[in-house]
Design a protein around this motif. Structure first.
Motif, PDB file in Angstrom:
ATOM      1  N   CYS A 116      39.441  31.311  34.753  1.00 53.54           N
ATOM      2  CA  CYS A 116      37.707  31.131  34.891  1.00 53.54           C
ATOM      3  C   CYS A 116      37.482  29.350  35.247  1.00 53.54           C
ATOM      4  N   TYR A 120      36.599  28.226  39.074  1.00 54.89           N
ATOM      5  CA  TYR A 120      34.735  27.347  38.923  1.00 54.89           C
ATOM      6  C   TYR A 120      35.465  25.727  39.433  1.00 54.89           C
ATOM      7  N   TRP A 165      32.815  30.863  29.691  1.00 55.11           N
ATOM      8  CA  TRP A 165      32.334  31.367  31.543  1.00 55.11           C
ATOM      9  C   TRP A 165      30.564  30.507  30.792  1.00 55.11           C
ATOM     10  N   THR A 450      35.505  43.257  34.054  1.00 56.83           N
ATOM     11  CA  THR A 450      34.670  42.432  34.906  1.00 56.83           C
ATOM     12  C   THR A 450      35.730  40.870  35.859  1.00 56.83           C
ATOM     13  N   ASN A 452      35.371  36.937  37.779  1.00 63.40           N
ATOM     14  CA  ASN A 452      34.930  35.663  37.474  1.00 63.40           C
ATOM     15  C   ASN A 452      34.364  35.567  38.814  1.00 63.40           C
ATOM     16  N   TRP A 456      26.594  38.376  36.199  1.00 64.90           N
ATOM     17  CA  TRP A 456      27.309  38.933  34.683  1.00 64.90           C
ATOM     18  C   TRP A 456      25.981  38.479  34.280  1.00 64.90           C
ATOM     19  N   LEU A 468      28.077  33.186  35.450  1.00 66.04           N
ATOM     20  CA  LEU A 468      29.756  33.694  36.995  1.00 66.04           C
ATOM     21  C   LEU A 468      29.459  33.820  38.145  1.00 66.04           C
ATOM     22  N   GLY A 472      27.089  31.941  38.663  1.00 67.31           N
ATOM     23  CA  GLY A 472      26.348  30.943  37.251  1.00 67.31           C
ATOM     24  C   GLY A 472      27.029  29.606  38.139  1.00 67.31           C
TER      25      GLY A 472
END
Length: 496
Positions: A116, A120, A165, A450, A452, A456, A468, A472
């Motif tokens: 994760c 990002y 997250w 799930t 990234n 969500w 996410l 996100g």
């Protein structure tokens, strides 16, 4: 594998310093598998919370982090991911001892957490913004900027992963944060903040306060110095946060409860449907917001499906999470154990028929832990509390349907709308049903994965906003319109 040899003394992290509660209060952190003390955590209050908010505010306003080039912020995020990989074995064990989940699940959580941060890090270095060819002589553009000070509040079911997250996109966007882990499971959070310090994150960028939600969480939601609050947890607490956040109209993201339907049609691949049903409700002891806690079976396959499902469920290996053969661990706390057991009793009293489990496990040395058998109820109706209310444990309720329309009506028949699954080998029917589900996360012929990259969040009382993916990151940014006059001379609108 590392071994925990002594009780951990946890601390809070405020403006780059590790601190205890000013009043000296501590909270015992218990291993739910055996009742043993694994850590002592400070119980922060208003003073520590306000100090953390102040540090985050000053640091954000200074621009030390928010104005850092994205490529440099990305380097920090990748360094955090590398440290998570480096310490993965230790963190996974601590997560299991603290929360109870099987070790292999904790290992997946640590790996996903590292991924994760890397996701990002990559996203913020990509091209961003928009330009518009508006009427001459103007040039219009859109840029995204960090929100400011973000309060991040997470639950106890995925202590590390839920933290990341929120923390990864919040930091990636250039915000400063005040983070509050669950007072039940704070161990991996402190390890994560040790990593944030190790990679040299500037002081005041990331702050962590431990303590009860009614004090720490409420202050974070109410403070005029906080620009956004992102909360994952129960729906009632989410309502309270919305009210508290109204003071300065701060941005909010809420990922709340669920009572998600898992629909199996007669034409489904039955073995796949059974396998995924088990994962959907018994993974992480059913302590999953998106758990497939309602199984909707087409009437013609109901009896055979239940017979095979029960046979499989009874073979699930329940035990201490640190044991490699364990497939389902204990519930997180004595308080939550009592809640789940009370719902099982409610189900019996309501007239549902128990066909699997339903008991606390106390034999073979399990008497000091919080273990519950995999539990399945049939002969339910939509008015039952066990059908409508989130139990958040290894308890599956089964409903029958005859037609596609009835399945959709039953599936949408709760106040929640987080997740939904459909099993059928008719592709058109699968998509047709999914499109009618009032749910934010859905699967066809699977349940639970799930990513990234994918958003969500849920519909109805399951929350507001999305985590996410690009969505996100957007939750932690403001959108600014900029208009530039390319012909700087009087407009001449007024004649005199």
């Amino acid at each position: 594998m590392p071994v925990l040899t002594e009780v951990l003394n946890l601390k809070m992290y405020i403006n780059g310093d590790w601190v205890q509660a000013e009043d000296g209060k501590v909270n015992d952190i218990i291993n739910p598998a055996n009742g043993e003390l694994i850590a002592k955590a400070p119980t922060g209050g208003l003073s520590e919370t306000r100090q953390a908010i102040g540090a985050a505010r000053r640091t954000f306003d200074s621009g030390e982090w928010s104005e850092l080039p994205t490529v440099e912020r990305a380097q920090y995020l990748r360094a955090i991911a590398d440290k998570l990989d480096e310490k993965a074995e230790e963190i996974a064990l601590l997560e299991t001892l603290d929360q109870g989940k099987p070790l292999n699940e904790s290992e997946i959580d640590v790996a996903d957490a590292a991924a994760c941060f890397r996701y990002y890090a990559g996203m913020i270095t990509q091209p961003d913004g928009q330009t518009f060819h508006v009427a001459d002589p103007m040039q219009a553009m859109v840029v995204r900027e960090p929100v400011g000070v973000c309060a991040l509040i997470v639950p106890w079911n995925f202590p590390l992963l839920m933290s990341v997250w929120k923390i990864a996109p919040a930091l990636a966007a250039g915000n400063t944060i005040v983070f509050k882990p669950s007072e039940v499971t704070p161990v991996s959070a402190m390890k994560l903040f040790e990593i944030l310090e190790e990679v040299g994150l500037p002081k005041g960028v990331a702050n962590m306060v431990l303590g009860p939600g009614r004090v720490v969480g409420n202050e974070l939601a109410e403070s005029d110095l906080v620009d956004k609050v992102s909360f994952t947890g129960g729906t009632e607490t989410g309502r309270n946060i919305m009210k508290a956040a109204a003071g300065n109209i701060k941005k909010i993201s809420l990922e709340l409860g669920g009572k998600s339907p898992n629909i199996v049609f007669a034409d489904a691949d039955i073995e796949t449907a059974i396998d995924c049903t088990l994962i959907g409700i018994f993974f992480n002891q059913g302590e999953v917001c998106s758990a497939g806690s309602r199984l909707l079976l087409e009437e013609s396959i109901h009896d055979e499906f239940i017979e095979r499902l029960v046979e499989r469920a009874q073979k699930i290996v329940v035990g201490q999470g640190k044991d490699r053969e364990t497939e389902m661990g204990p519930l997180v706390s004595k308080q939550h154990l009592e809640k789940v057991l009370s719902y099982i009793e409610i189900g019996k009293q309501e007239g549902a028929r128990l066909v699997c489990g339903g008991n606390r496990i106390t034999e073979n040395g399990f008497d000091k832990g919080y273990f519950v058998e995999p539990t399945i109820f049939v002969d339910t109706n939509p008015d039952m509390r066990i059908v409508q209310e989130e139990i958040f444990g290894p308890v599956l309720v089964v409903q029958k349907f005859k037609t596609e329309a009835e399945a959709i009506e039953l599936a949408n028949g709760t106040a929640f709308g987080l997740a939904a699954g459909v099993f059928t080998q008719d592709g058109a029917k699968g998509l047709r049903v999914i499109k009618k589900m009032r749910a934010g996360i859905t699967w066809v012929n699977n349940y639970g994965p799930t990513y990234n990259e994918a958003p969500w969040g849920g519909y109805k009382q399951s929350g507001i906003g999305r985590g996410l993916g690009t969505f996100g990151l957007d939750e932690f940014m403001e959108v600014k319109q900029i208009n530039i006059n390319l012909n700087v001379e009087p407009v001449g609108w007024y004649k005199n």
